[in-house]
Write a protein that holds these residues in place. Sequence first.
Motif, PDB file in Angstrom:
ATOM      1  N   ILE A 112       0.836  -1.206   0.000  1.00 30.80           N
ATOM      2  CA  ILE A 112       0.000   0.000   0.000  1.00 30.80           C
ATOM      3  C   ILE A 112       0.869   1.254   0.000  1.00 30.80           C
ATOM      4  O   ILE A 112       0.588   2.229  -0.685  1.00 30.80           O
ATOM      5  CB  ILE A 112      -0.953   0.002   1.217  1.00 30.80           C
ATOM      6  N   THR A 141       2.689   2.207  -3.622  1.00 33.17           N
ATOM      7  CA  THR A 141       1.979   2.586  -4.848  1.00 33.17           C
ATOM      8  C   THR A 141       1.263   3.913  -4.622  1.00 33.17           C
ATOM      9  O   THR A 141       0.865   4.225  -3.506  1.00 33.17           O
ATOM     10  CB  THR A 141       0.974   1.500  -5.262  1.00 33.17           C
ATOM     11  N   PRO A 142       1.114   4.724  -5.687  1.00 30.16           N
ATOM     12  CA  PRO A 142       0.553   6.069  -5.522  1.00 30.16           C
ATOM     13  C   PRO A 142      -0.916   6.038  -5.075  1.00 30.16           C
ATOM     14  O   PRO A 142      -1.692   5.199  -5.534  1.00 30.16           O
ATOM     15  CB  PRO A 142       0.651   6.673  -6.919  1.00 30.16           C
ATOM     16  N   LEU A 202      -3.157   8.124  -5.865  1.00 32.28           N
ATOM     17  CA  LEU A 202      -4.044   8.440  -6.993  1.00 32.28           C
ATOM     18  C   LEU A 202      -4.484   7.158  -7.703  1.00 32.28           C
ATOM     19  O   LEU A 202      -5.667   6.987  -8.028  1.00 32.28           O
ATOM     20  CB  LEU A 202      -3.319   9.361  -7.977  1.00 32.28           C
ATOM     21  N   ILE A 203      -3.521   6.226  -7.911  1.00 27.40           N
ATOM     22  CA  ILE A 203      -3.854   4.968  -8.584  1.00 27.40           C
ATOM     23  C   ILE A 203      -4.778   4.132  -7.706  1.00 27.40           C
ATOM     24  O   ILE A 203      -5.691   3.472  -8.193  1.00 27.40           O
ATOM     25  CB  ILE A 203      -2.568   4.176  -8.906  1.00 27.40           C
ATOM     26  N   GLN A 204      -4.551   4.174  -6.385  1.00 24.87           N
ATOM     27  CA  GLN A 204      -5.435   3.421  -5.485  1.00 24.87           C
ATOM     28  C   GLN A 204      -6.853   3.974  -5.519  1.00 24.87           C
ATOM     29  O   GLN A 204      -7.829   3.219  -5.478  1.00 24.87           O
ATOM     30  CB  GLN A 204      -4.871   3.457  -4.063  1.00 24.87           C
ATOM     31  N   PHE A 249      -8.232   5.474  -8.126  1.00 21.56           N
ATOM     32  CA  PHE A 249      -8.790   4.979  -9.399  1.00 21.56           C
ATOM     33  C   PHE A 249      -9.183   3.518  -9.273  1.00 21.56           C
ATOM     34  O   PHE A 249     -10.219   3.094  -9.778  1.00 21.56           O
ATOM     35  CB  PHE A 249      -7.765   5.119 -10.527  1.00 21.56           C
ATOM     36  N   PHE A 250      -8.319   2.740  -8.606  1.00 19.29           N
ATOM     37  CA  PHE A 250      -8.545   1.307  -8.480  1.00 19.29           C
ATOM     38  C   PHE A 250      -9.879   1.053  -7.774  1.00 19.29           C
ATOM     39  O   PHE A 250     -10.710   0.284  -8.245  1.00 19.29           O
ATOM     40  CB  PHE A 250      -7.391   0.672  -7.702  1.00 19.29           C
ATOM     41  N   PHE A 255     -12.822   2.554 -10.085  1.00 19.19           N
ATOM     42  CA  PHE A 255     -13.087   1.932 -11.388  1.00 19.19           C
ATOM     43  C   PHE A 255     -13.097   0.407 -11.356  1.00 19.19           C
ATOM     44  O   PHE A 255     -13.833  -0.220 -12.105  1.00 19.19           O
ATOM     45  CB  PHE A 255     -12.044   2.390 -12.423  1.00 19.19           C
ATOM     46  N   VAL A 256     -12.239  -0.204 -10.503  1.00 18.50           N
ATOM     47  CA  VAL A 256     -12.104  -1.660 -10.548  1.00 18.50           C
ATOM     48  C   VAL A 256     -13.119  -2.360  -9.643  1.00 18.50           C
ATOM     49  O   VAL A 256     -13.680  -3.378 -10.019  1.00 18.50           O
ATOM     50  CB  VAL A 256     -10.665  -2.095 -10.194  1.00 18.50           C
ATOM     51  N   LYS A 279     -16.390  -3.629 -11.037  1.00 21.69           N
ATOM     52  CA  LYS A 279     -16.321  -4.848 -11.854  1.00 21.69           C
ATOM     53  C   LYS A 279     -16.590  -6.078 -11.004  1.00 21.69           C
ATOM     54  O   LYS A 279     -16.972  -7.123 -11.507  1.00 21.69           O
ATOM     55  CB  LYS A 279     -14.935  -4.989 -12.493  1.00 21.69           C
ATOM     56  N   PHE A 280     -16.307  -5.975  -9.691  1.00 21.92           N
ATOM     57  CA  PHE A 280     -16.556  -7.098  -8.793  1.00 21.92           C
ATOM     58  C   PHE A 280     -17.858  -6.886  -8.021  1.00 21.92           C
ATOM     59  O   PHE A 280     -18.083  -7.500  -6.990  1.00 21.92           O
ATOM     60  CB  PHE A 280     -15.371  -7.277  -7.837  1.00 21.92           C
ATOM     61  N   ALA A 335      -9.666  14.296  -8.834  1.00 25.74           N
ATOM     62  CA  ALA A 335      -9.435  13.457 -10.015  1.00 25.74           C
ATOM     63  C   ALA A 335     -10.631  12.563 -10.308  1.00 25.74           C
ATOM     64  O   ALA A 335     -10.813  12.131 -11.449  1.00 25.74           O
ATOM     65  CB  ALA A 335      -8.181  12.608  -9.830  1.00 25.74           C
TER      66      ALA A 335
END
Lengths: 242, 219
Positions: free
Chosen positions: B61, B64-65, B67-69, B71-72, B75-76, B79-80, B164
């Motif tokens: 944790i 990783t940035p 911002l990407i978390q 988004f994750f 957006f991700v 899907k689940f 963002a």
Amino acid sequence: MGIRTLVAMLVVSLAVIAVLATQATYRLFLPGLLQGAVLTIEIAVLGSLLAVVMGVFAALARMYGPAPLRWLATVYVEIFRGTSALVQLFWLFFVLPQFGVTLDAFPVAVLALGLNVGAYGSECVRGSILSVARGQWEAGTALNMSRAQMLRRIILPQAFIAMIPPWGNLFIELLKSTALVSLITLSDLAFKAQQMNQNTFKTVPIFTLVLLMYLAMSLVVSIGMRLLERRASLGLARGRAA
Amino acid sequence: MIWDWNFTLQILPVLARAAVVSVEATLLGFVIAATLGLVLAVIRIAVPWTAWTISVLVELIRSTPLLIQIFFIYFVFPKFGLVLDAFTAGVLAIGIHYAAYCSEVYRAGFDNIHRGQWEASIALNLSSWTTFRDIIIPQAIPPIVPALGNYLVALFKETPLLSAIAVLELMQTAKIIGSETFRYTEPITLVGLFFLAMSLVSAALIRTLERLLNRRNAR
């Protein structure tokens, strides 16, 4: 966390990327993401260089500079530590042109991240200089060295070792902050990810790959700093034994 | 003219309303970070075989940035089957990200507790739950309050990232004002000044708190 575990995590994350790359749904995105990663690395390296220069300069100015320089360095550190990195990025990108200074997105990114991390770095440079024992200064005085000579030849080499671990953390912070530059139109790793996501809606493969790539880059920085620390303190141990 | 005071006064109430959202996100995010961080730190000690897994998770944790978390999660997760609105997703991401940092702070706090305290608890036949609740945590928390305070300030300064994913917090509002009026100078500078003021005030508060705690411990 030990260096062995870090290396193991790096190997595992690279292996997972390699395994995923054998699948068509993942391989499709790899070239574009790698292109973005190159820009991310460029910004991170240049930003880190600027941060080190600013950190050392601001710390020395604050500790030994004449009053106006000391005051300037304090204002710099307080402003860049007190506001958010994204606000600084936007300010340099959107507001600075109003004052007649228009910069491209790339220099703005390097400048904002370098200045931001440099402000935090100056505190760790200051702390590690203060952590050098007083007797070292006194010994320097006894040897009739000038202040600048003492700083350059006695104090800074010793402070350097204490500086390595906190700078390692700051370089990782900077690497992670590069994701922000996607918001000022630079096509780094985070930007590529978002762009591909909007075009294809293949959210899971894209963001999984991106997370793994950032992880691998951070781990490389961590491992590199550990090795540097080991090397630097090796010299110290030898010096003490002699 | 570079700075327009009339325009500044006009946008100030809008930004003030957005500041409330930023502060809400900060407080909610910090509640998640402080609780989840404590849970992680306690599990790590109470159930020894999880220690390695938790430290790898924390490292993942922290490496990783944010911002990407964000988004994750935004957006991700859908899907689940887990669809979250932007504000919830953002607060959750910030909370989890800082929980990783906070768990390390708690760990430092627990490490500073004298071994004898654990041994005394075993001698008194206290359960591990009672040991943590009544013996360890009351001693471990006060010294680390300033460190947690620093993370609260750091977390506050990360809230502009929520712009963002279009959460209407300070930065997003400033950007919208900018794109509507083509004047970026006033809104973005005001946002910067707001963060600067809040950071300086909270830094002073943390210093006072630190002094108070030191005085109490010295007694």
